[in-house]
Design a protein around this motif. Sequence first.
Motif, PDB file in Angstrom:
ATOM      1  N   ARG A 332       1.619  -0.639   5.377  1.00 37.83           N
ATOM      2  CA  ARG A 332       0.744  -1.627   4.748  1.00 37.83           C
ATOM      3  C   ARG A 332       0.280  -1.097   3.397  1.00 37.83           C
ATOM      4  O   ARG A 332      -0.085   0.069   3.266  1.00 37.83           O
ATOM      5  CB  ARG A 332      -0.457  -1.889   5.668  1.00 37.83           C
ATOM      6  N   SER A 340       3.485  -9.439  -4.902  1.00 35.98           N
ATOM      7  CA  SER A 340       3.505 -10.762  -4.282  1.00 35.98           C
ATOM      8  C   SER A 340       4.808 -11.493  -4.491  1.00 35.98           C
ATOM      9  O   SER A 340       5.063 -12.503  -3.877  1.00 35.98           O
ATOM     10  CB  SER A 340       2.348 -11.614  -4.840  1.00 35.98           C
ATOM     11  N   PRO A 367       3.268 -11.076   3.405  1.00 38.13           N
ATOM     12  CA  PRO A 367       1.828 -10.944   3.144  1.00 38.13           C
ATOM     13  C   PRO A 367       1.024 -11.066   4.443  1.00 38.13           C
ATOM     14  O   PRO A 367       1.368 -11.824   5.343  1.00 38.13           O
ATOM     15  CB  PRO A 367       1.530 -12.118   2.201  1.00 38.13           C
ATOM     16  N   ASP A 368      -0.062 -10.305   4.505  1.00 38.71           N
ATOM     17  CA  ASP A 368      -1.016 -10.375   5.617  1.00 38.71           C
ATOM     18  C   ASP A 368      -2.408 -10.203   5.012  1.00 38.71           C
ATOM     19  O   ASP A 368      -2.903  -9.088   4.872  1.00 38.71           O
ATOM     20  CB  ASP A 368      -0.727  -9.292   6.648  1.00 38.71           C
ATOM     21  N   GLY A 369      -3.014 -11.328   4.634  1.00 37.01           N
ATOM     22  CA  GLY A 369      -4.292 -11.256   3.923  1.00 37.01           C
ATOM     23  C   GLY A 369      -4.094 -10.648   2.548  1.00 37.01           C
ATOM     24  O   GLY A 369      -3.184 -11.057   1.800  1.00 37.01           O
ATOM     25  N   PRO A 370      -4.886  -9.650   2.197  1.00 37.93           N
ATOM     26  CA  PRO A 370      -4.742  -9.033   0.873  1.00 37.93           C
ATOM     27  C   PRO A 370      -3.638  -7.985   0.811  1.00 37.93           C
ATOM     28  O   PRO A 370      -3.436  -7.370  -0.237  1.00 37.93           O
ATOM     29  CB  PRO A 370      -6.113  -8.374   0.661  1.00 37.93           C
ATOM     30  N   ASP A 371      -2.936  -7.774   1.927  1.00 33.90           N
ATOM     31  CA  ASP A 371      -1.948  -6.696   1.989  1.00 33.90           C
ATOM     32  C   ASP A 371      -0.538  -7.242   2.179  1.00 33.90           C
ATOM     33  O   ASP A 371      -0.340  -8.384   2.603  1.00 33.90           O
ATOM     34  CB  ASP A 371      -2.261  -5.743   3.154  1.00 33.90           C
ATOM     35  N   TRP A 372       0.400  -6.371   1.838  1.00 29.18           N
ATOM     36  CA  TRP A 372       1.801  -6.593   2.192  1.00 29.18           C
ATOM     37  C   TRP A 372       2.114  -5.676   3.370  1.00 29.18           C
ATOM     38  O   TRP A 372       1.801  -4.486   3.349  1.00 29.18           O
ATOM     39  CB  TRP A 372       2.724  -6.253   1.016  1.00 29.18           C
TER      40      TRP A 372
END
Length: 384
Positions: A332, A340, A367-372
């Motif tokens: 993560r 993005s 993407p998972d919220g503010p993270d990759w």
Amino acid sequence: MSALFAPLLLPATWARLLHLSVGLVFAGIVVLVYPGTEGVSTGRAVLVSGAIDVPLLCLVALVPAVRRAEGVQARLLLVPAREESIGVAPSASWADRGRTALWLVARVALGVAVGMLTVVAVGAAAAAVRPPFGPQVLLAPLALFVLLWLAVLAGRLQLVLATRLLGPSAAERLAAAELRAERLLERNRLARELHDSIGHALTVTVLQSGAAREVADPAFRERALEAIETTGRRALDDLERMLVLLREAPEGAAAEQPGLDRVEELFAAARATGSPVDAELDVRAGELPGVLSREAYRIVQEGVTNALRHAPGTPIRIRAVVAAGELTLSCRNALTGKGSSRKGGGKGLRGVRERAVLLGGECEAGPDGPDWVLRVRLPLRLGR
């Protein structure tokens, strides 16, 4: 005009004629031994020889090595356009022995036919040039010309028979196709290995050199150069190992490949570029099969490389957990504007998905919220 004479001058024509003569010699030996030539008509000698030749050739065809010997000889003297169209493997089944027997009988029969026609043609040519000379003299070169063309056609027919009767069996063709598939899979695996290893090394090198140029601290530059050197040496070792495998050297199969126990080296290289690494590896030594450990290392390497490439300087969080009979890996990092754009992933992520599928697992990236997040689940044993 050249189309009539060019085939008569080809080396392949005379090589095939030599191959035909071997069958004739075999039949001739049988005739000399039994029934002999004294007081026996030609027709009776041929019939008796055939009655002996066929059973004898069928018995010889039962020996597996005979098919290999005939294949090697046919490749050498019949000059096929593609050598692989004539097999050189020993007989592996009764079907192979049957086809070998048919080939031997056809080869001898064709040789005898060409031999008898040769005797007839040479006799006719000799009779045409006896005195008194007349228009019949012109028949001599015509008879020889026809004889040579019969030899050309007989050689081509023999090549067709060899391709049909000595060609690879269905089992051999399947084995060859499986071998080609295995080699293709191996080449693809090596391509993935090179992409993962060299790509990671180049990413670390670019980031380290860029940071060293921007920072005036001599100590930082020294650490950056040391990290570049370490990463470069490791990449050279991986490259040498891959080249050994590509050369198919015997020691290539035993060449050491990094496993999950060496991921700390990846984390150290990433930290040296300025990207903090938070790693939690809940995996005991020896808990993973060798192949799973090696593939897990490459997957983590790809995750770290992607994080360094798309979100340099941001924290990287690595998790590896073994539970419920499977290994779960996750990587993560912050989803920056540059990161993005990774909608489907490049060759690296495709390689990770291929690894996961081959090991019977699953791969998710996105993407998972503010993270990759790159998340991979691999069963400890295939079939789970």
